[in-house]
Design a protein around this motif. Structure first.
Motif, PDB file in Angstrom:
ATOM      1  N   LYS A  33      15.984   0.898   9.721  1.00 20.76           N
ATOM      2  CA  LYS A  33      16.923   1.901  10.241  1.00 20.76           C
ATOM      3  C   LYS A  33      16.845   3.204   9.449  1.00 20.76           C
ATOM      4  N   TYR A  34      16.479   3.111   8.182  1.00 23.02           N
ATOM      5  CA  TYR A  34      16.437   4.299   7.324  1.00 23.02           C
ATOM      6  C   TYR A  34      14.976   4.677   7.068  1.00 23.02           C
ATOM      7  N   MET A  70       0.809  -1.216   0.000  1.00 28.06           N
ATOM      8  CA  MET A  70       0.000   0.000   0.000  1.00 28.06           C
ATOM      9  C   MET A  70       0.843   1.268   0.000  1.00 28.06           C
ATOM     10  N   GLY A  71       2.175   1.103  -0.015  1.00 26.33           N
ATOM     11  CA  GLY A  71       3.050   2.269  -0.012  1.00 26.33           C
ATOM     12  C   GLY A  71       3.136   2.960   1.332  1.00 26.33           C
ATOM     13  N   ILE A  72       2.895   2.209   2.405  1.00 28.80           N
ATOM     14  CA  ILE A  72       2.941   2.764   3.762  1.00 28.80           C
ATOM     15  C   ILE A  72       4.167   2.210   4.480  1.00 28.80           C
ATOM     16  N   ASP A  73       4.845   3.037   5.257  1.00 31.60           N
ATOM     17  CA  ASP A  73       6.014   2.603   6.028  1.00 31.60           C
ATOM     18  C   ASP A  73       5.533   2.007   7.346  1.00 31.60           C
ATOM     19  N   ILE A  74       5.686   0.701   7.507  1.00 30.47           N
ATOM     20  CA  ILE A  74       5.195   0.026   8.709  1.00 30.47           C
ATOM     21  C   ILE A  74       5.881   0.541   9.974  1.00 30.47           C
ATOM     22  N   HIS A  75       7.141   0.949   9.873  1.00 31.86           N
ATOM     23  CA  HIS A  75       7.841   1.447  11.052  1.00 31.86           C
ATOM     24  C   HIS A  75       7.252   2.774  11.524  1.00 31.86           C
ATOM     25  N   GLU A  76       6.858   3.620  10.596  1.00 33.29           N
ATOM     26  CA  GLU A  76       6.181   4.861  10.977  1.00 33.29           C
ATOM     27  C   GLU A  76       4.868   4.550  11.702  1.00 33.29           C
ATOM     28  N   THR A 110      21.028  -7.270  10.343  1.00 37.16           N
ATOM     29  CA  THR A 110      21.117  -7.161  11.802  1.00 37.16           C
ATOM     30  C   THR A 110      21.644  -5.775  12.145  1.00 37.16           C
ATOM     31  N   ASP A 111      20.849  -5.006  12.867  1.00 33.21           N
ATOM     32  CA  ASP A 111      21.126  -3.573  13.041  1.00 33.21           C
ATOM     33  C   ASP A 111      22.003  -3.298  14.273  1.00 33.21           C
ATOM     34  N   HIS A 112      23.249  -3.775  14.226  1.00 34.82           N
ATOM     35  CA  HIS A 112      24.188  -3.536  15.328  1.00 34.82           C
ATOM     36  C   HIS A 112      24.408  -2.037  15.542  1.00 34.82           C
ATOM     37  N   ASP A 113      24.541  -1.638  16.800  1.00 34.99           N
ATOM     38  CA  ASP A 113      24.795  -0.231  17.116  1.00 34.99           C
ATOM     39  C   ASP A 113      26.163   0.237  16.611  1.00 34.99           C
TER      40      ASP A 113
END
Length: 432
Positions: free
Chosen positions: A421-422, A238-244, A398-401
């Motif tokens: 992350k982006y 649907m063009g929606i950012d699930i994280h938002e 994997t989003d390591h710091d």
């Protein structure tokens, strides 16, 4: 009761069987509060390292092992020394076999190994995650074979491990400990065993209730991750950012707990434990459709990420075959070195099978380890602007710091982001 007094005055010897991600922190905690601890493991390399004061788990510093050695901790491969211990705590793996059925061979083999060396007054605690009934069906008869009566001569409890590696907010001492005993006397001794080491101990009515508690905790997580992974696919269409959407929903102060999508499930618990219950439920003629559906969704996520990579390369007139793809992070979760069930490895294998040239970078995993089912002869590639620019695609798994996300954004020609992350849209960033 003499068995209880030994824990109250800390004269008891604690035996930890299995010195991995669960057993090692537990050993350190008992050592820290003043107990004598003996660690038993089948791996001679692990035992040798520990006896040299070295650690093989990244988030456990060698200095802590060294300090434990100086204050009485010892590791051994000799199971006959179980007779020296007042408590025997089993922290061994419980994987699934290739048919997705429970493999409790480590639990059974460990119980068989200590069986000849049991003596009156000992308490045996199983911490490995398993299906309801394991403690009474598998451990109880074996412990009583030599004539000792559980609940009278020796004591049997189940107390599921609760570790969250890489999470500084919770440590062994501060995570409440659920415990169930085979008899009231077993529970009483089990409570005495854990109360000196853990801030809060939570008794339940039986070993089966304790076993089911652990499964419910992990199934709750697996089902909710399955839900949000499915929502991610719908939102993407649907063009929606699930994280938002998740960040916005999380502002509701009641009735909502945020879970975050990813490239699949990893670790020793969440991808595996639900299948322990679905397997056992069949014995009662039940189908756990809800749990199995979540498992299907989560298991399909590596394929979803690969499809996103294929489409992203295709949009740039590149074939997957021969493309140079850099995987960012191969541990199963951020800020740890644990590779068990890592979805990143499954993505790597699928891309390799399609003809891609695979490299990875992970500050926590300098060399790809020996694994039972996955084989890569690779070492971690330095994360430099040159190495990023030389890739056809960079996949954040994997989003390591410790990753420099601005460096990655600035120099990678194409980023497939499976971790959100982006958030700001850019032409070279594809959300997966």
């Amino acid at each position: 009761m003499q068995a209880i007094q030994k824990y109250q005055d800390k004269s008891a010897v604690i035996g930890i069987l299995g010195l991995g991600y669960v057993g090692l922190p537990l050993m350190l905690r008992y050592n820290e509060v003043g107990f004598s601890v003996l660690g038993i493991d089948i791996d001679p390399e692990k035992v040798e390292k520990l006896n040299q004061g070295k650690s093989y788990i990244e988030h456990i510093p060698a200095e802590k092992i060294e300090a434990a050695r100086h204050s009485g901790f010892e590791a051994t491969t000799d199971f006959s020394r179980a007779s020296e211990c007042d408590a025997l705590i089993l922290c061994v793996p419980t994987p699934l076999n290739k048919y997705r059925e429970p493999d409790i061979s480590f639990v059974v083999n460990t119980t068989e190994a200590i069986k000849p060396f049991l003596r009156e007054g000992q308490v045996i605690s199983l911490e490995s995650t398993t299906y309801p009934g394991t403690t009474e069906e598998e451990l109880l008869p074996r412990l009583e074979e030599g004539g000792l009566v559980v609940g009278q001569d020796i004591f049997l409890v189940y107390s599921p491990e609760r570790e969250d590696p890489g999470n500084p907010d919770f440590i062994t001492r501060t995570i409440p400990k659920v415990i169930g005993g085979h008899t009231p006397a077993c529970l009483e001794v089990g409570l005495a065993l854990y109360e000196k080491a853990i801030d809060r101990v939570v008794p339940v009515s039986s070993t089966q209730a304790a076993e089911m508690t652990k499964l419910l905790e992990n199934i709750h997580r697996a089902v909710n991750i399955g839900l949000v992974n499915e929502m991610k696919i719908v939102a993407d269409k649907m063009g929606i950012d699930i994280h938002e959407v998740i960040h916005a929903a999380a502002t509701k102060p009641f009735g909502f707990v945020p879970y975050y999508p990813g490239p699949g499930l990893g670790g020793h618990c969440i991808p595996i434990d639900p299948f322990y219950l679905t397997w056992k439920a069949r014995e009662y003629g039940l189908n756990t459709r809800f749990i199995e559906l979540a498992g299907e969704v989560n298991s399909s996520m590596p394929d979803y990420v690969v499809s996103k990579i294929l489409l992203a390369l295709n949009d740039r007139k590149k074939a997957i075959k021969g493309s140079h793809i850099l995987i960012l992070g191969i541990a199963y979760k951020k800020n740890v070195d644990d590779m068990r069930e890592s979805p990143a490895v499954m993505i790597m294998e699928k891309l390799r099978d399609l003809g891609a040239r695979i490299a990875y970078t992970d500050p926590h995993v300098p060399v790809f380890p020996k694994m039972r089912e996955h084989h890569f002869d690779l070492s971690s590639t330095p994360l430099t602007r040159e190495n990023l620019a030389a890739c056809d695609c960079v996949v954040l798994t994997t989003d390591h710091d410790r990753f420099d996300y601005e460096l990655i954004r600035a120099h990678a020609p194409l980023i497939v982001d499976s971790r959100g992350k982006y958030l700001a849209p850019e032409g070279h960033i594809v959300k997966a």
